[in-house]
Write a protein that holds these residues in place. Structure first.
Motif, PDB file in Angstrom:
ATOM      1  N   THR A 123      -2.513   2.690   9.049  1.00 12.29           N
ATOM      2  CA  THR A 123      -1.439   2.155   9.887  1.00 12.29           C
ATOM      3  C   THR A 123      -1.165   0.696   9.556  1.00 12.29           C
ATOM      4  N   GLU A 124      -2.242  -0.073   9.341  1.00 10.60           N
ATOM      5  CA  GLU A 124      -2.100  -1.496   9.027  1.00 10.60           C
ATOM      6  C   GLU A 124      -1.375  -1.694   7.691  1.00 10.60           C
ATOM      7  N   ASN A 144       2.331  -1.149   8.157  1.00 19.47           N
ATOM      8  CA  ASN A 144       2.927  -2.322   8.816  1.00 19.47           C
ATOM      9  C   ASN A 144       3.193  -3.441   7.812  1.00 19.47           C
TER      10      ASN A 144
END
Length: 442
Positions: free
Chosen positions: A348-349, A352
Protein backbone atom coordinates in the motif's frame (compact mmCIF):
# COMPACT_ATOMS: atom_id res chain seq x y z
CA UNK A 1 -18.86 5.77 12.16
CA UNK A 2 -19.59 5.44 8.44
CA UNK A 3 -20.93 2.29 6.82
CA UNK A 4 -17.49 1.52 5.33
CA UNK A 5 -15.75 1.93 8.73
CA UNK A 6 -18.36 -0.31 10.38
CA UNK A 7 -17.80 -3.06 7.82
CA UNK A 8 -14.03 -2.69 7.94
CA UNK A 9 -14.01 -3.06 11.75
CA UNK A 10 -16.26 -6.12 11.60
CA UNK A 11 -14.15 -7.78 8.90
CA UNK A 12 -10.94 -7.11 10.85
CA UNK A 13 -12.43 -8.61 14.03
CA UNK A 14 -13.67 -11.68 12.19
CA UNK A 15 -10.42 -12.26 10.30
CA UNK A 16 -7.76 -11.56 12.91
CA UNK A 17 -4.29 -12.70 11.90
CA UNK A 18 -4.99 -12.47 8.17
CA UNK A 19 -2.88 -9.48 7.02
CA UNK A 20 -2.88 -10.22 3.29
CA UNK A 21 -6.66 -10.54 3.22
CA UNK A 22 -7.14 -7.34 5.23
CA UNK A 23 -4.72 -5.47 2.94
CA UNK A 24 -6.86 -6.44 -0.06
CA UNK A 25 -10.11 -5.54 1.73
CA UNK A 26 -8.77 -2.17 2.90
CA UNK A 27 -7.72 -1.19 -0.61
CA UNK A 28 -11.13 -1.99 -2.06
CA UNK A 29 -13.16 -0.36 0.73
CA UNK A 30 -11.08 2.82 0.64
CA UNK A 31 -11.42 3.26 -3.10
CA UNK A 32 -15.12 2.42 -3.54
CA UNK A 33 -16.14 4.96 -0.88
CA UNK A 34 -17.49 7.53 -3.41
CA UNK A 35 -19.84 4.91 -4.87
CA UNK A 36 -21.03 3.41 -1.60
CA UNK A 37 -21.63 6.77 0.08
CA UNK A 38 -23.59 8.11 -2.91
CA UNK A 39 -26.47 5.62 -2.52
CA UNK A 40 -27.78 3.79 0.57
CA UNK A 41 -28.86 0.83 -1.60
CA UNK A 42 -25.53 -0.84 -0.78
CA UNK A 43 -26.07 -0.56 2.97
CA UNK A 44 -29.74 -1.59 2.76
CA UNK A 45 -28.71 -4.75 0.95
CA UNK A 46 -25.62 -5.37 3.15
CA UNK A 47 -23.51 -5.59 0.00
CA UNK A 48 -20.20 -4.88 1.71
CA UNK A 49 -20.80 -7.40 4.49
CA UNK A 50 -21.69 -10.04 1.90
CA UNK A 51 -18.94 -9.31 -0.60
CA UNK A 52 -16.19 -9.48 2.07
CA UNK A 53 -17.37 -12.84 3.43
CA UNK A 54 -16.73 -15.91 1.24
CA UNK A 55 -19.66 -18.04 0.23
CA UNK A 56 -17.60 -21.05 1.30
CA UNK A 57 -14.21 -21.67 2.95
CA UNK A 58 -13.12 -25.25 2.35
CA UNK A 59 -10.04 -26.68 4.11
CA UNK A 60 -8.99 -30.30 3.90
CA UNK A 61 -6.05 -32.61 4.50
CA UNK A 62 -4.04 -33.96 1.59
CA UNK A 63 -2.21 -37.20 2.42
CA UNK A 64 0.41 -38.49 -0.03
CA UNK A 65 3.37 -40.88 -0.05
CA UNK A 66 6.95 -39.79 -0.71
CA UNK A 67 9.56 -41.82 -2.57
CA UNK A 68 10.82 -43.36 0.68
CA UNK A 69 7.39 -44.79 1.41
CA UNK A 70 6.61 -42.25 4.16
CA UNK A 71 3.11 -40.86 4.48
CA UNK A 72 3.06 -37.04 4.33
CA UNK A 73 0.17 -34.65 4.99
CA UNK A 74 -0.45 -31.15 3.66
CA UNK A 75 -3.40 -28.78 3.96
CA UNK A 76 -5.59 -27.97 0.97
CA UNK A 77 -7.85 -24.96 0.45
CA UNK A 78 -10.63 -23.81 -1.84
CA UNK A 79 -12.28 -20.46 -1.19
CA UNK A 80 -15.49 -19.99 -3.17
CA UNK A 81 -15.87 -16.26 -2.65
CA UNK A 82 -18.62 -14.89 -4.87
CA UNK A 83 -20.62 -16.31 -7.79
CA UNK A 84 -23.00 -13.39 -8.44
CA UNK A 85 -21.94 -13.10 -12.10
CA UNK A 86 -20.81 -16.66 -12.89
CA UNK A 87 -19.26 -19.87 -11.59
CA UNK A 88 -16.32 -19.47 -9.21
CA UNK A 89 -13.08 -19.07 -11.16
CA UNK A 90 -9.53 -18.76 -9.90
CA UNK A 91 -6.22 -20.57 -9.73
CA UNK A 92 -4.67 -23.21 -7.50
CA UNK A 93 -1.37 -22.28 -5.83
CA UNK A 94 1.14 -24.84 -4.52
CA UNK A 95 3.73 -23.11 -2.34
CA UNK A 96 4.91 -23.47 1.28
CA UNK A 97 3.74 -19.90 2.03
CA UNK A 98 0.10 -20.74 1.27
CA UNK A 99 -2.27 -20.16 4.17
CA UNK A 100 -5.88 -19.10 4.65
CA UNK A 101 -5.10 -15.37 4.56
CA UNK A 102 -3.27 -15.59 1.24
CA UNK A 103 -5.93 -17.75 -0.40
CA UNK A 104 -8.68 -15.41 0.82
CA UNK A 105 -6.86 -12.30 -0.43
CA UNK A 106 -6.39 -13.96 -3.82
CA UNK A 107 -10.03 -15.05 -3.96
CA UNK A 108 -11.28 -11.60 -2.97
CA UNK A 109 -9.11 -9.93 -5.63
CA UNK A 110 -10.42 -12.46 -8.16
CA UNK A 111 -14.00 -11.24 -7.72
CA UNK A 112 -13.16 -7.81 -9.12
CA UNK A 113 -10.59 -8.99 -11.64
CA UNK A 114 -13.06 -11.43 -13.16
CA UNK A 115 -15.76 -8.79 -13.18
CA UNK A 116 -13.50 -6.42 -15.13
CA UNK A 117 -13.01 -8.95 -17.93
CA UNK A 118 -16.68 -8.60 -18.86
CA UNK A 119 -16.98 -12.40 -18.90
CA UNK A 120 -19.49 -14.37 -16.76
CA UNK A 121 -17.13 -15.67 -14.07
CA UNK A 122 -17.16 -15.28 -10.30
CA UNK A 123 -14.27 -15.21 -7.83
CA UNK A 124 -12.52 -18.11 -6.12
CA UNK A 125 -9.04 -19.41 -5.27
CA UNK A 126 -7.38 -22.49 -3.86
CA UNK A 127 -4.17 -24.36 -3.28
CA UNK A 128 -1.98 -26.03 -0.70
CA UNK A 129 1.17 -25.50 1.37
CA UNK A 130 2.77 -28.38 -0.56
CA UNK A 131 6.13 -27.41 -2.09
CA UNK A 132 6.66 -28.97 -5.55
CA UNK A 133 10.32 -27.88 -5.64
CA UNK A 134 12.65 -30.83 -5.26
CA UNK A 135 9.84 -33.37 -5.52
CA UNK A 136 9.98 -36.24 -7.97
CA UNK A 137 7.51 -36.71 -10.80
CA UNK A 138 5.88 -39.57 -8.89
CA UNK A 139 5.55 -37.53 -5.68
CA UNK A 140 3.92 -34.63 -7.53
CA UNK A 141 1.53 -37.00 -9.27
CA UNK A 142 0.59 -38.67 -5.99
CA UNK A 143 -0.03 -35.31 -4.32
CA UNK A 144 -2.13 -33.99 -7.23
CA UNK A 145 -4.28 -37.13 -7.28
CA UNK A 146 -4.88 -36.91 -3.52
CA UNK A 147 -5.62 -33.18 -3.70
CA UNK A 148 -8.18 -33.68 -6.46
CA UNK A 149 -9.82 -36.59 -4.66
CA UNK A 150 -11.15 -34.11 -2.12
CA UNK A 151 -11.42 -31.03 -4.37
CA UNK A 152 -13.60 -32.93 -6.86
CA UNK A 153 -16.48 -32.87 -4.35
CA UNK A 154 -16.68 -29.09 -4.61
CA UNK A 155 -16.08 -28.16 -8.28
CA UNK A 156 -17.73 -28.58 -11.67
CA UNK A 157 -17.92 -26.93 -15.09
CA UNK A 158 -20.88 -24.78 -14.00
CA UNK A 159 -19.99 -24.57 -10.32
CA UNK A 160 -16.29 -23.83 -9.81
CA UNK A 161 -13.54 -24.01 -12.43
CA UNK A 162 -9.98 -23.86 -11.00
CA UNK A 163 -6.86 -23.11 -13.03
CA UNK A 164 -3.11 -22.97 -12.44
CA UNK A 165 -1.12 -20.48 -10.41
CA UNK A 166 2.30 -20.54 -8.71
CA UNK A 167 3.51 -24.15 -8.59
CA UNK A 168 0.68 -25.41 -10.81
CA UNK A 169 1.45 -25.67 -14.52
CA UNK A 170 0.37 -27.97 -17.31
CA UNK A 171 1.85 -31.05 -15.64
CA UNK A 172 -0.06 -30.56 -12.39
CA UNK A 173 -3.30 -29.63 -14.17
CA UNK A 174 -2.98 -32.82 -16.22
CA UNK A 175 -2.64 -35.03 -13.15
CA UNK A 176 -5.56 -33.30 -11.44
CA UNK A 177 -7.77 -33.51 -14.52
CA UNK A 178 -7.05 -37.22 -14.96
CA UNK A 179 -8.08 -37.87 -11.36
CA UNK A 180 -11.24 -35.76 -11.70
CA UNK A 181 -12.32 -37.82 -14.73
CA UNK A 182 -11.68 -41.08 -12.92
CA UNK A 183 -13.75 -40.01 -9.91
CA UNK A 184 -16.61 -38.25 -11.70
CA UNK A 185 -16.72 -40.16 -15.00
CA UNK A 186 -17.17 -36.81 -16.72
CA UNK A 187 -15.23 -35.19 -19.55
CA UNK A 188 -15.96 -31.53 -18.97
CA UNK A 189 -14.12 -28.24 -18.78
CA UNK A 190 -13.73 -28.32 -15.00
CA UNK A 191 -10.11 -27.11 -15.09
CA UNK A 192 -8.44 -24.58 -17.35
CA UNK A 193 -4.81 -24.48 -18.37
CA UNK A 194 -5.16 -27.98 -19.77
CA UNK A 195 -2.85 -29.42 -22.41
CA UNK A 196 -3.70 -28.75 -26.06
CA UNK A 197 -4.37 -32.46 -26.66
CA UNK A 198 -7.25 -32.55 -24.17
CA UNK A 199 -9.17 -29.28 -24.33
CA UNK A 200 -6.60 -26.60 -23.58
CA UNK A 201 -6.52 -23.24 -25.33
CA UNK A 202 -3.81 -21.78 -27.49
CA UNK A 203 -2.36 -18.53 -26.02
CA UNK A 204 -3.25 -19.59 -22.44
CA UNK A 205 0.41 -19.92 -21.51
CA UNK A 206 1.16 -16.43 -22.83
CA UNK A 207 -2.07 -14.80 -21.68
CA UNK A 208 -1.20 -13.19 -18.34
CA UNK A 209 2.12 -11.79 -19.54
CA UNK A 210 0.74 -10.63 -22.87
CA UNK A 211 -2.32 -9.09 -21.21
CA UNK A 212 -0.12 -7.20 -18.75
CA UNK A 213 1.81 -5.61 -21.58
CA UNK A 214 -1.31 -4.88 -23.65
CA UNK A 215 -2.92 -2.91 -20.80
CA UNK A 216 0.36 -1.17 -19.92
CA UNK A 217 0.63 -0.09 -23.54
CA UNK A 218 -2.96 1.24 -23.36
CA UNK A 219 -2.07 3.16 -20.20
CA UNK A 220 1.00 4.67 -21.85
CA UNK A 221 -0.94 5.47 -25.03
CA UNK A 222 -3.47 7.45 -22.98
CA UNK A 223 -0.51 9.60 -21.90
CA UNK A 224 0.69 9.91 -25.51
CA UNK A 225 3.52 7.44 -24.97
CA UNK A 226 4.32 3.79 -25.67
CA UNK A 227 6.59 0.85 -24.83
CA UNK A 228 8.73 1.17 -27.95
CA UNK A 229 12.23 2.28 -27.01
CA UNK A 230 11.61 1.90 -23.26
CA UNK A 231 13.88 0.11 -20.78
CA UNK A 232 11.78 -2.35 -18.76
CA UNK A 233 12.56 -3.99 -15.41
CA UNK A 234 10.71 -7.25 -14.76
CA UNK A 235 10.78 -9.33 -11.57
CA UNK A 236 10.18 -13.06 -11.60
CA UNK A 237 11.11 -15.62 -14.22
CA UNK A 238 8.01 -17.76 -14.31
CA UNK A 239 5.24 -17.89 -16.85
CA UNK A 240 4.00 -14.30 -16.38
CA UNK A 241 7.47 -12.73 -16.42
CA UNK A 242 8.70 -14.69 -19.45
CA UNK A 243 5.76 -13.85 -21.68
CA UNK A 244 5.54 -10.25 -20.51
CA UNK A 245 9.20 -9.94 -21.54
CA UNK A 246 8.44 -11.57 -24.88
CA UNK A 247 5.64 -9.14 -25.66
CA UNK A 248 7.70 -6.12 -24.53
CA UNK A 249 10.44 -7.16 -26.94
CA UNK A 250 7.90 -7.62 -29.74
CA UNK A 251 6.68 -4.06 -29.16
CA UNK A 252 10.20 -2.66 -29.29
CA UNK A 253 11.06 -2.35 -25.60
CA UNK A 254 14.18 -3.70 -23.89
CA UNK A 255 13.85 -5.95 -20.83
CA UNK A 256 16.99 -5.79 -18.66
CA UNK A 257 16.12 -7.73 -15.47
CA UNK A 258 14.53 -10.97 -14.26
CA UNK A 259 14.66 -12.78 -10.93
CA UNK A 260 13.73 -15.82 -8.87
CA UNK A 261 13.62 -16.58 -5.14
CA UNK A 262 17.42 -16.83 -4.93
CA UNK A 263 18.49 -13.65 -6.74
CA UNK A 264 18.27 -11.56 -9.90
CA UNK A 265 20.04 -10.83 -13.17
CA UNK A 266 20.79 -7.60 -15.00
CA UNK A 267 21.63 -7.69 -18.70
CA UNK A 268 22.18 -4.18 -20.13
CA UNK A 269 22.05 -5.62 -23.67
CA UNK A 270 18.53 -6.95 -23.09
CA UNK A 271 17.46 -10.32 -21.72
CA UNK A 272 17.96 -13.29 -24.08
CA UNK A 273 14.63 -15.05 -23.60
CA UNK A 274 15.73 -18.23 -25.36
CA UNK A 275 18.29 -18.74 -22.60
CA UNK A 276 15.76 -17.95 -19.85
CA UNK A 277 13.20 -20.37 -21.32
CA UNK A 278 15.80 -23.14 -21.52
CA UNK A 279 16.79 -22.59 -17.88
CA UNK A 280 13.29 -22.19 -16.41
CA UNK A 281 10.94 -24.11 -18.71
CA UNK A 282 13.17 -26.96 -19.89
CA UNK A 283 15.77 -27.54 -17.17
CA UNK A 284 13.75 -26.08 -14.27
CA UNK A 285 16.95 -24.39 -13.07
CA UNK A 286 17.80 -21.17 -11.26
CA UNK A 287 18.08 -17.74 -12.86
CA UNK A 288 21.72 -17.41 -11.74
CA UNK A 289 22.62 -19.85 -14.53
CA UNK A 290 21.82 -17.06 -17.01
CA UNK A 291 24.91 -15.12 -15.93
CA UNK A 292 27.03 -18.24 -16.50
CA UNK A 293 25.81 -18.43 -20.10
CA UNK A 294 25.52 -14.76 -21.13
CA UNK A 295 28.72 -12.72 -20.71
CA UNK A 296 27.00 -9.31 -20.60
CA UNK A 297 24.85 -10.31 -17.59
CA UNK A 298 25.37 -9.71 -13.87
CA UNK A 299 23.92 -11.92 -11.14
CA UNK A 300 23.03 -10.54 -7.69
CA UNK A 301 21.97 -12.61 -4.70
CA UNK A 302 20.97 -9.54 -2.68
CA UNK A 303 18.96 -6.42 -3.42
CA UNK A 304 16.12 -6.24 -5.93
CA UNK A 305 15.64 -5.56 -9.62
CA UNK A 306 14.04 -2.22 -8.75
CA UNK A 307 17.43 -0.60 -8.11
CA UNK A 308 18.07 -0.75 -11.89
CA UNK A 309 17.12 2.42 -13.75
CA UNK A 310 14.11 1.79 -15.99
CA UNK A 311 11.21 3.52 -17.72
CA UNK A 312 8.65 0.79 -17.01
CA UNK A 313 8.49 -1.61 -14.03
CA UNK A 314 6.51 -4.86 -14.22
CA UNK A 315 6.49 -6.78 -10.91
CA UNK A 316 5.66 -10.37 -11.85
CA UNK A 317 6.87 -12.47 -8.90
CA UNK A 318 4.70 -12.48 -5.76
CA UNK A 319 2.64 -10.38 -3.32
CA UNK A 320 4.22 -7.39 -1.56
CA UNK A 321 7.56 -7.78 -3.37
CA UNK A 322 7.78 -4.05 -4.17
CA UNK A 323 7.85 -1.94 -1.01
CA UNK A 324 7.96 1.77 -0.18
CA UNK A 325 11.76 1.99 -0.45
CA UNK A 326 11.68 0.28 -3.85
CA UNK A 327 9.03 2.74 -5.00
CA UNK A 328 11.14 5.71 -3.91
CA UNK A 329 14.11 4.26 -5.82
CA UNK A 330 12.05 3.81 -8.97
CA UNK A 331 10.64 7.33 -8.73
CA UNK A 332 14.13 8.74 -8.18
CA UNK A 333 15.23 6.91 -11.33
CA UNK A 334 12.31 8.50 -13.23
CA UNK A 335 10.14 5.44 -13.83
CA UNK A 336 7.16 6.39 -16.04
CA UNK A 337 4.79 3.45 -15.55
CA UNK A 338 4.23 0.41 -13.31
CA UNK A 339 2.01 -2.54 -14.25
CA UNK A 340 1.34 -5.32 -11.74
CA UNK A 341 1.81 -8.77 -13.26
CA UNK A 342 1.68 -10.67 -9.97
CA UNK A 343 -1.22 -10.53 -7.50
CA UNK A 344 -0.86 -7.49 -5.20
CA UNK A 345 2.93 -7.24 -5.69
CA UNK A 346 3.10 -3.62 -4.46
CA UNK A 347 2.56 -2.68 -0.84
CA UNK A 348 0.00 0.00 0.00
CA UNK A 349 2.84 2.38 0.89
CA UNK A 350 4.53 1.77 -2.47
CA UNK A 351 1.32 2.54 -4.36
CA UNK A 352 0.96 5.79 -2.41
CA UNK A 353 4.50 6.78 -3.44
CA UNK A 354 3.78 6.13 -7.12
CA UNK A 355 0.51 8.03 -7.07
CA UNK A 356 2.03 11.00 -5.22
CA UNK A 357 4.74 11.17 -7.91
CA UNK A 358 2.17 10.92 -10.74
CA UNK A 359 3.66 7.64 -11.97
CA UNK A 360 1.20 5.73 -14.15
CA UNK A 361 0.14 2.71 -12.08
CA UNK A 362 -2.06 -0.19 -13.22
CA UNK A 363 -3.15 -2.49 -10.33
CA UNK A 364 -3.15 -6.27 -10.58
CA UNK A 365 -6.94 -6.57 -10.73
CA UNK A 366 -6.81 -4.99 -14.16
CA UNK A 367 -3.24 -5.63 -15.26
CA UNK A 368 -3.00 -9.39 -14.79
CA UNK A 369 -6.56 -10.27 -15.77
CA UNK A 370 -5.40 -11.67 -19.11
CA UNK A 371 -4.80 -15.12 -17.66
CA UNK A 372 -8.28 -15.58 -16.25
CA UNK A 373 -9.78 -14.00 -19.38
CA UNK A 374 -8.24 -16.67 -21.61
CA UNK A 375 -9.19 -19.30 -19.04
CA UNK A 376 -12.78 -18.19 -19.54
CA UNK A 377 -12.25 -18.40 -23.30
CA UNK A 378 -11.00 -21.96 -22.76
CA UNK A 379 -14.24 -22.69 -20.90
CA UNK A 380 -16.19 -21.35 -23.88
CA UNK A 381 -14.25 -23.53 -26.31
CA UNK A 382 -14.82 -26.59 -24.11
CA UNK A 383 -18.56 -25.91 -23.90
CA UNK A 384 -18.82 -25.53 -27.68
CA UNK A 385 -16.39 -28.39 -28.46
CA UNK A 386 -14.28 -25.94 -30.47
CA UNK A 387 -10.61 -25.05 -30.73
CA UNK A 388 -9.74 -21.49 -31.76
CA UNK A 389 -6.45 -20.50 -33.42
CA UNK A 390 -3.71 -18.66 -31.51
CA UNK A 391 -4.45 -15.46 -33.40
CA UNK A 392 -8.19 -15.72 -32.63
CA UNK A 393 -7.55 -16.10 -28.90
CA UNK A 394 -4.82 -13.45 -28.84
CA UNK A 395 -7.11 -11.03 -30.69
CA UNK A 396 -9.88 -11.61 -28.15
CA UNK A 397 -7.37 -11.15 -25.31
CA UNK A 398 -6.16 -7.86 -26.75
CA UNK A 399 -9.75 -6.64 -27.04
CA UNK A 400 -10.57 -7.72 -23.48
CA UNK A 401 -7.55 -5.87 -22.07
CA UNK A 402 -8.53 -2.74 -24.02
CA UNK A 403 -12.04 -3.08 -22.58
CA UNK A 404 -10.64 -3.41 -19.05
CA UNK A 405 -8.53 -0.30 -19.53
CA UNK A 406 -11.47 1.69 -20.89
CA UNK A 407 -13.77 0.67 -17.99
CA UNK A 408 -11.05 1.40 -15.44
CA UNK A 409 -10.25 4.80 -16.94
CA UNK A 410 -13.93 5.77 -17.20
CA UNK A 411 -14.67 4.83 -13.58
CA UNK A 412 -11.60 6.79 -12.46
CA UNK A 413 -12.84 9.91 -14.24
CA UNK A 414 -16.37 9.59 -12.85
CA UNK A 415 -15.62 8.78 -9.23
CA UNK A 416 -12.03 9.82 -8.50
CA UNK A 417 -9.64 11.56 -10.87
CA UNK A 418 -8.20 10.79 -14.32
CA UNK A 419 -5.45 8.16 -14.30
CA UNK A 420 -6.32 6.93 -10.77
CA UNK A 421 -6.46 3.41 -12.09
CA UNK A 422 -6.45 1.82 -8.61
CA UNK A 423 -9.78 3.42 -7.77
CA UNK A 424 -11.06 2.95 -11.30
CA UNK A 425 -10.40 -0.80 -11.35
CA UNK A 426 -11.94 -1.38 -7.93
CA UNK A 427 -15.01 0.72 -8.66
CA UNK A 428 -15.67 -0.74 -12.12
CA UNK A 429 -15.26 -4.28 -10.82
CA UNK A 430 -17.39 -3.63 -7.75
CA UNK A 431 -20.33 -2.01 -9.53
CA UNK A 432 -21.04 -4.99 -11.77
CA UNK A 433 -20.88 -7.52 -8.93
CA UNK A 434 -22.86 -5.35 -6.51
CA UNK A 435 -25.63 -4.75 -9.02
CA UNK A 436 -25.90 -8.50 -9.68
CA UNK A 437 -26.00 -9.24 -5.94
CA UNK A 438 -28.75 -6.70 -5.37
CA UNK A 439 -30.77 -7.98 -8.33
CA UNK A 440 -30.58 -11.58 -7.05
CA UNK A 441 -31.51 -10.76 -3.44
CA UNK A 442 -29.92 -12.33 -0.37
Amino acid sequence: MSYIEEVRAAVAARNAGQPEFMQAVDEVLNTIRPVVESDDVYKRNAVLERITEPDRQIMFRVPWTDDNGNMRVNRGYRIQFNNAIGPYKGGLRLHPSVNLSIIKFLGFEQIFKNSLTGLPIGGGKGGSDFDPKGKSEREIRDFCHSFMTELSRHIGADTDVPAGDIGVGGREIGYMYGQYKRIKNLYEGVLTGKGLTYGGSLARTEATGYGLVYITENMLAAANDGIKGKTVAISGSGNVAIYAAQKVQTLGGKVVTMSDSNGWIYDPNGIDLAVVKDIKEVKRGRIKEYADRVKSAEYHDSGKVWQVKCDVALPCATQNELDENDAHTLVKNKVKAVGEGANMPSTTEAINVFQAANVLFMPAKAANAGGVAVSALEMSQNSQRLAWTFDEVDGKLKGIMKGIFDKTAEAAKLYSKPADYVSGANIAGFLKVAQAMIAQGV
